[in-house]
Write a protein that holds these residues in place. Structure first.
Motif, PDB file in Angstrom:
ATOM      1  N   GLN A 163     -58.091 -40.892 -46.564  1.00  7.88           N
ATOM      2  CA  GLN A 163     -57.449 -40.210 -45.448  1.00  7.88           C
ATOM      3  C   GLN A 163     -56.699 -38.968 -45.938  1.00  7.88           C
ATOM      4  N   GLU A 164     -56.063 -39.076 -47.103  1.00  6.40           N
ATOM      5  CA  GLU A 164     -55.370 -37.914 -47.671  1.00  6.40           C
ATOM      6  C   GLU A 164     -56.361 -36.839 -48.097  1.00  6.40           C
ATOM      7  N   LEU A 165     -57.506 -37.252 -48.640  1.00  8.77           N
ATOM      8  CA  LEU A 165     -58.540 -36.273 -48.978  1.00  8.77           C
ATOM      9  C   LEU A 165     -59.012 -35.536 -47.729  1.00  8.77           C
ATOM     10  N   SER A 166     -59.107 -36.243 -46.611  1.00  5.28           N
ATOM     11  CA  SER A 166     -59.502 -35.619 -45.355  1.00  5.28           C
ATOM     12  C   SER A 166     -58.492 -34.552 -44.946  1.00  5.28           C
ATOM     13  N   ALA A 167     -57.203 -34.810 -45.159  1.00  2.00           N
ATOM     14  CA  ALA A 167     -56.175 -33.811 -44.838  1.00  2.00           C
ATOM     15  C   ALA A 167     -56.355 -32.561 -45.699  1.00  2.00           C
ATOM     16  N   GLY A 168     -56.710 -32.749 -46.960  1.00  2.00           N
ATOM     17  CA  GLY A 168     -56.975 -31.598 -47.817  1.00  2.00           C
ATOM     18  C   GLY A 168     -58.193 -30.820 -47.352  1.00  2.00           C
ATOM     19  N   ALA A 169     -59.218 -31.553 -46.917  1.00  2.00           N
ATOM     20  CA  ALA A 169     -60.421 -30.901 -46.411  1.00  2.00           C
ATOM     21  C   ALA A 169     -60.131 -30.121 -45.129  1.00  2.00           C
ATOM     22  N   VAL A 170     -59.222 -30.632 -44.297  1.00  2.00           N
ATOM     23  CA  VAL A 170     -58.799 -29.911 -43.094  1.00  2.00           C
ATOM     24  C   VAL A 170     -58.236 -28.545 -43.488  1.00  2.00           C
ATOM     25  N   CYS A 171     -57.383 -28.534 -44.509  1.00  2.00           N
ATOM     26  CA  CYS A 171     -56.790 -27.265 -44.958  1.00  2.00           C
ATOM     27  C   CYS A 171     -57.877 -26.277 -45.365  1.00  2.00           C
ATOM     28  N   GLN A 214     -42.949 -14.928 -44.239  1.00  2.00           N
ATOM     29  CA  GLN A 214     -44.166 -14.192 -44.594  1.00  2.00           C
ATOM     30  C   GLN A 214     -45.355 -14.567 -43.715  1.00  2.00           C
ATOM     31  N   ALA A 215     -46.266 -13.630 -43.572  1.00  2.00           N
ATOM     32  CA  ALA A 215     -47.531 -13.764 -42.839  1.00  2.00           C
ATOM     33  C   ALA A 215     -47.313 -13.916 -41.336  1.00  2.00           C
ATOM     34  N   PRO A 216     -48.209 -13.369 -40.543  1.00  2.00           N
ATOM     35  CA  PRO A 216     -48.074 -13.465 -39.089  1.00  2.00           C
ATOM     36  C   PRO A 216     -48.193 -14.894 -38.546  1.00  2.00           C
ATOM     37  N   THR A 217     -49.022 -15.732 -39.180  1.00  2.00           N
ATOM     38  CA  THR A 217     -49.257 -17.087 -38.677  1.00  2.00           C
ATOM     39  C   THR A 217     -48.962 -18.101 -39.773  1.00  2.00           C
ATOM     40  N   LEU A 218     -48.245 -19.151 -39.395  1.00  2.00           N
ATOM     41  CA  LEU A 218     -47.915 -20.238 -40.327  1.00  2.00           C
ATOM     42  C   LEU A 218     -48.245 -21.564 -39.661  1.00  2.00           C
ATOM     43  N   ILE A 219     -49.035 -22.364 -40.363  1.00  2.00           N
ATOM     44  CA  ILE A 219     -49.419 -23.697 -39.888  1.00  2.00           C
ATOM     45  C   ILE A 219     -48.993 -24.701 -40.949  1.00  2.00           C
ATOM     46  N   VAL A 220     -48.283 -25.725 -40.531  1.00  2.00           N
ATOM     47  CA  VAL A 220     -47.945 -26.827 -41.430  1.00  2.00           C
ATOM     48  C   VAL A 220     -48.953 -27.935 -41.150  1.00  2.00           C
ATOM     49  N   VAL A 221     -49.700 -28.326 -42.183  1.00  2.00           N
ATOM     50  CA  VAL A 221     -50.666 -29.412 -42.043  1.00  2.00           C
ATOM     51  C   VAL A 221     -50.019 -30.674 -42.599  1.00  2.00           C
ATOM     52  N   LEU A 222     -49.988 -31.696 -41.752  1.00  2.00           N
ATOM     53  CA  LEU A 222     -49.403 -32.980 -42.145  1.00  2.00           C
ATOM     54  C   LEU A 222     -50.493 -34.016 -42.322  1.00  2.00           C
ATOM     55  N   SER A 223     -50.402 -34.751 -43.417  1.00  2.00           N
ATOM     56  CA  SER A 223     -51.262 -35.902 -43.640  1.00  2.00           C
ATOM     57  C   SER A 223     -50.565 -37.093 -42.999  1.00  2.00           C
ATOM     58  N   PHE A 260     -40.726 -31.546 -39.526  1.00  2.00           N
ATOM     59  CA  PHE A 260     -42.048 -31.461 -38.909  1.00  2.00           C
ATOM     60  C   PHE A 260     -42.652 -32.817 -38.570  1.00  2.00           C
ATOM     61  N   GLY A 261     -42.221 -33.851 -39.226  1.00  2.00           N
ATOM     62  CA  GLY A 261     -42.844 -35.153 -39.042  1.00  2.00           C
ATOM     63  C   GLY A 261     -41.900 -36.273 -39.410  1.00  2.00           C
ATOM     64  N   GLY A 262     -42.487 -37.411 -39.744  1.00  2.00           N
ATOM     65  CA  GLY A 262     -41.691 -38.583 -40.042  1.00  2.00           C
ATOM     66  C   GLY A 262     -42.027 -39.175 -41.389  1.00  2.00           C
ATOM     67  N   PRO A 263     -41.385 -40.302 -41.727  1.00  2.00           N
ATOM     68  CA  PRO A 263     -41.529 -40.901 -43.048  1.00  2.00           C
ATOM     69  C   PRO A 263     -42.937 -41.408 -43.359  1.00  2.00           C
ATOM     70  N   ASP A 264     -43.771 -41.564 -42.345  1.00  2.00           N
ATOM     71  CA  ASP A 264     -45.148 -42.010 -42.574  1.00  2.00           C
ATOM     72  C   ASP A 264     -46.101 -40.835 -42.805  1.00  2.00           C
ATOM     73  N   GLU A 265     -45.561 -39.620 -42.914  1.00  2.00           N
ATOM     74  CA  GLU A 265     -46.371 -38.421 -43.087  1.00  2.00           C
ATOM     75  C   GLU A 265     -45.987 -37.698 -44.379  1.00  2.00           C
ATOM     76  N   LYS A 266     -46.902 -36.848 -44.830  1.00  2.00           N
ATOM     77  CA  LYS A 266     -46.646 -35.950 -45.959  1.00  2.00           C
ATOM     78  C   LYS A 266     -47.133 -34.566 -45.557  1.00  2.00           C
ATOM     79  N   ILE A 267     -46.468 -33.557 -46.063  1.00  4.86           N
ATOM     80  CA  ILE A 267     -46.951 -32.194 -45.835  1.00  4.86           C
ATOM     81  C   ILE A 267     -48.100 -31.948 -46.808  1.00  4.86           C
ATOM     82  N   ALA A 268     -49.283 -31.677 -46.263  1.00  7.54           N
ATOM     83  CA  ALA A 268     -50.444 -31.374 -47.100  1.00  7.54           C
ATOM     84  C   ALA A 268     -50.399 -29.917 -47.557  1.00  7.54           C
ATOM     85  N   GLY A 269     -49.762 -29.075 -46.765  1.00 10.67           N
ATOM     86  CA  GLY A 269     -49.651 -27.684 -47.159  1.00 10.67           C
ATOM     87  C   GLY A 269     -49.136 -26.805 -46.046  1.00 10.67           C
TER      88      GLY A 269
END
Length: 190
Positions: free
Chosen positions: A115-123, A93-102, A154-163
């Protein structure tokens, strides 16, 4: 209250999410996407750590994402039928998809929570930037956000998908959703 995008405040107050499955082309072009992500990077970031990063999933990689989702679904629900249609919709779905990683910096004096709050603010900044350029966006989480197999794609064990952030043009009129009553969420500390 505000019904146009002519001022910064009216722009912020008119942003709303669209359903990714209802988004149509065009999505942002390369220059617009660069602008959107650059605005996202202007997020408050205590310690100047940039504890997040972005992975753009182009249209020609959506089938690969669909496969990753199917593999994760199959492992998580061994023996159950894989919901192929739901995985396809999420991936395509949708033309553009971005995975944001914390990606918190663990040895920093800045708490991981900040730092995790900052990742949410990025979104949120990314969604505001998309809206400012005339696009509609949506921030989805769900089971795929918390699945290690999907995260590892998309990433490694030190990351989480923020959205998963979906951006495109609205395929239909956006509906306003109920908002909290001001007096229910605002108080004066005494």
């Amino acid at each position: 209250m505000f019904n146009d995008r002519s001022t910064p405040l009216s722009l912020l107050s008119t942003r709303r999410s669209g359903k990714p499955r209802a988004m149509v082309a065009p999505g942002p072009d390369e220059a617009q996407l660069r602008t959107i992500l650059s605005v996202g990077m202007r997020t408050p970031d205590h310690g100047k750590l940039a504890p997040w990063r972005f992975v753009v999933v182009p249209k020609d990689r959506r089938d690969a994402l669909e496969t990753v989702l199917a593999e994760a679904t199959g492992r998580a629900r061994a023996g159950d039928r894989i919901d192929v249609a739901a995985n396809r919709e999420f991936a395509q779905q949708a033309p553009t998809l971005i995975v944001v990683l914390s990606k918190p910096v663990k040895d920093s004096k800045i708490p991981v929570w900040e730092q995790e709050l900052s990742a949410g603010a990025v979104c949120m900044n990314i969604l505001h930037a998309a809206h400012a350029l005339g696009f509609v966006g949506s921030w989805l989480t769900g089971w795929a956000t918390y699945d290690e197999h999907v995260r590892d794609a998309f990433g490694g064990p030190d990351e989480k998908i923020a959205g998963f952030l979906y951006i495109g043009s609205p395929g239909n009129a956006l509906e306003e959703r109920p908002r909290p009553d001001y007096d229910d969420v605002v108080s004066i500390w005494k």
